[in-house]
Design an enzyme around this catalytic site. Structure first.
Site, short mmCIF file in Angstrom:
data_model
loop_
_atom_site.label_atom_id
_atom_site.label_comp_id
_atom_site.label_asym_id
_atom_site.label_seq_id
_atom_site.Cartn_x
_atom_site.Cartn_y
_atom_site.Cartn_z
N SER A 177 0.86 -1.19 0.00
CA SER A 177 0.00 0.00 0.00
C SER A 177 0.89 1.24 0.00
O SER A 177 1.73 1.38 -0.89
CB SER A 177 -0.95 -0.02 1.21
N THR A 178 0.77 2.11 1.00
CA THR A 178 1.52 3.37 1.01
C THR A 178 3.02 3.11 0.92
O THR A 178 3.59 2.37 1.71
CB THR A 178 1.22 4.14 2.31
N MET A 296 -0.17 1.10 5.35
CA MET A 296 -0.94 1.34 6.56
C MET A 296 -2.03 0.30 6.70
O MET A 296 -2.56 -0.20 5.72
CB MET A 296 -1.57 2.73 6.50
#
Length: 359
Positions: A177-178, A296
């Site tokens: 993800s991030t 996250m």
């Protein structure tokens, strides 16, 4: 994180209409305060060191100095977390490469529905970014030197070492993800052209996943495509889950395919890493390698645990090299990770598990 302390945001955008929309939208949340704004990169370069924001929103396309050029010049000197606010543009990935944390697609502010969706996507990203580690491009003054262990990633299998491997039906599944767009690239950059099939879920909106696949395809030895429903997974092919869809690995006989369907979000995401990993656990079992990277939340942790229980070898990125140590942390804490490792050592671990390097 001090929940009583407001997160200080600085807005950079040359459009007065959109800049005012951003300032108003962010300021309405009790978690944030907009401490300043800039109408161009030169203005931002002057103000940010003085105001010391926790996070910056940045437009990519600006007159004079673009957002990309600003990041290249400014971040090595002042590594502040930056969220890009951009139209559908390949330069987003160039900006992520030079240190931006994440991005949100710029909406039409006259469309109330898309504007609300934009704000609901932006605010969590600002929160995450304010506590993230700014990733500097390797080789810059602020980036950590490559260690001897990390340098082992350069050990790529040769065609000769791949010969004995031709009959095996392995799958490599990666979720992130991030911070994941560049972390994925660091892992797969040196994968050989005849590498076993790779399936990837990176949290990303529709449109951008196709551009990301196109970008990787220009860099890697493997063929890279945005996945389409029914695509066969085979040696030398890397498939990226399309934004807005849920991608699963399916098995027909001795062959693997992907299904890509429009469904509800899982863990807040479409595509979801858990959806992919659960399907790999079910269909590839001990023929799979699972890798969970920076991001996250907890998406992918439960699926990775199921992969491990079904015989797969699982790898988690370590805290020191994550932009956000969330998904890999949860996976590690619940026992889903066979081996936790710095980002640049993950490729050599994969090669060894595939039998492509001497142990």
């Amino acid at each position: 994180m001090d929940l009583n302390k407001k997160i200080r945001v600085f807005v950079v955008d040359d459009s007065m209409v959109f800049r005012n929309f951003l300032i108003k939208s962010i300021g309405q949340s009790p978690r944030f305060e907009v401490i300043g704004h800039a109408i161009n990169a030169f203005d931002a370069e002057r103000q940010i060191p003085q105001l010391k924001p926790d996070v910056v929103t940045l437009d990519i396309e600006m007159p004079g100095m673009s957002g990309l050029d600003f990041l290249k010049k400014f971040l090595p000197k002042y590594p502040v977390p930056v969220i890009l606010v951009s139209s559908l543009n390949l330069r987003v990935f160039d900006a992520l490469e030079v240190g931006a944390v994440d991005f949100v697609r710029k909406p039409d502010v006259n469309d109330e529905i898309t504007a609300k969706q934009f704000v609901s996507n932006l605010l969590p990203k600002l929160l995450i970014a304010s506590n993230s580690r700014v990733r500097m491009p390797r080789g810059t003054v602020s980036s950590p030197p490559t260690t001897t262990a990390e340098a082992r990633q350069l050990q790529t299998p040769t065609p000769r070492t791949m010969e004995h491997f031709a009959g095996e039906n392995k799958i490599v599944a990666i979720g992130a993800s991030t911070g994941g767009t560049e972390a994925i690239l660091d892992v797969v950059r040196n994968f050989p052209a005849n590498m076993p099939g790779v399936v990837i879920t990176q949290h990303m909106p529709a449109g951008f996943t196709a551009m990301y696949a196109e970008r990787l395809n220009k860099i890697l030895k493997m063929e890279v495509r945005e996945a389409k429903n029914g695509d066969k997974v085979h040696r030398g092919l890397m498939l990226i889950a399309p934004g807005g869809y849920q991608m699963r690995l399916v098995k027909r006989g001795m062959e693997y395919f992907v299904s890509c369907t429009i469904e509800e979000k899982v863990n807040g995401h479409a595509p979801s890493v858990d959806i992919l990993f659960n399907s790999v656990a079910q269909n590839a079992r001990d023929q799979a390698i699972g890798v969970i990277l920076t991001g996250m939340g907890s998406d992918g942790a439960a699926g990775l645990l199921r992969m491990r229980k079904n015989g797969a070898f699982t790898i988690g990125q370590d805290k020191d090299t994550c932009v956000v140590y969330g998904m890999p942390m949860v996976a590690y804490n619940i026992g889903a990770v066979c081996q936790q490792a710095p980002l640049l050592t993950i490729p050599s671990i994969i090669y060894r598990q595939l039998g492509l390097l001497a142990k």
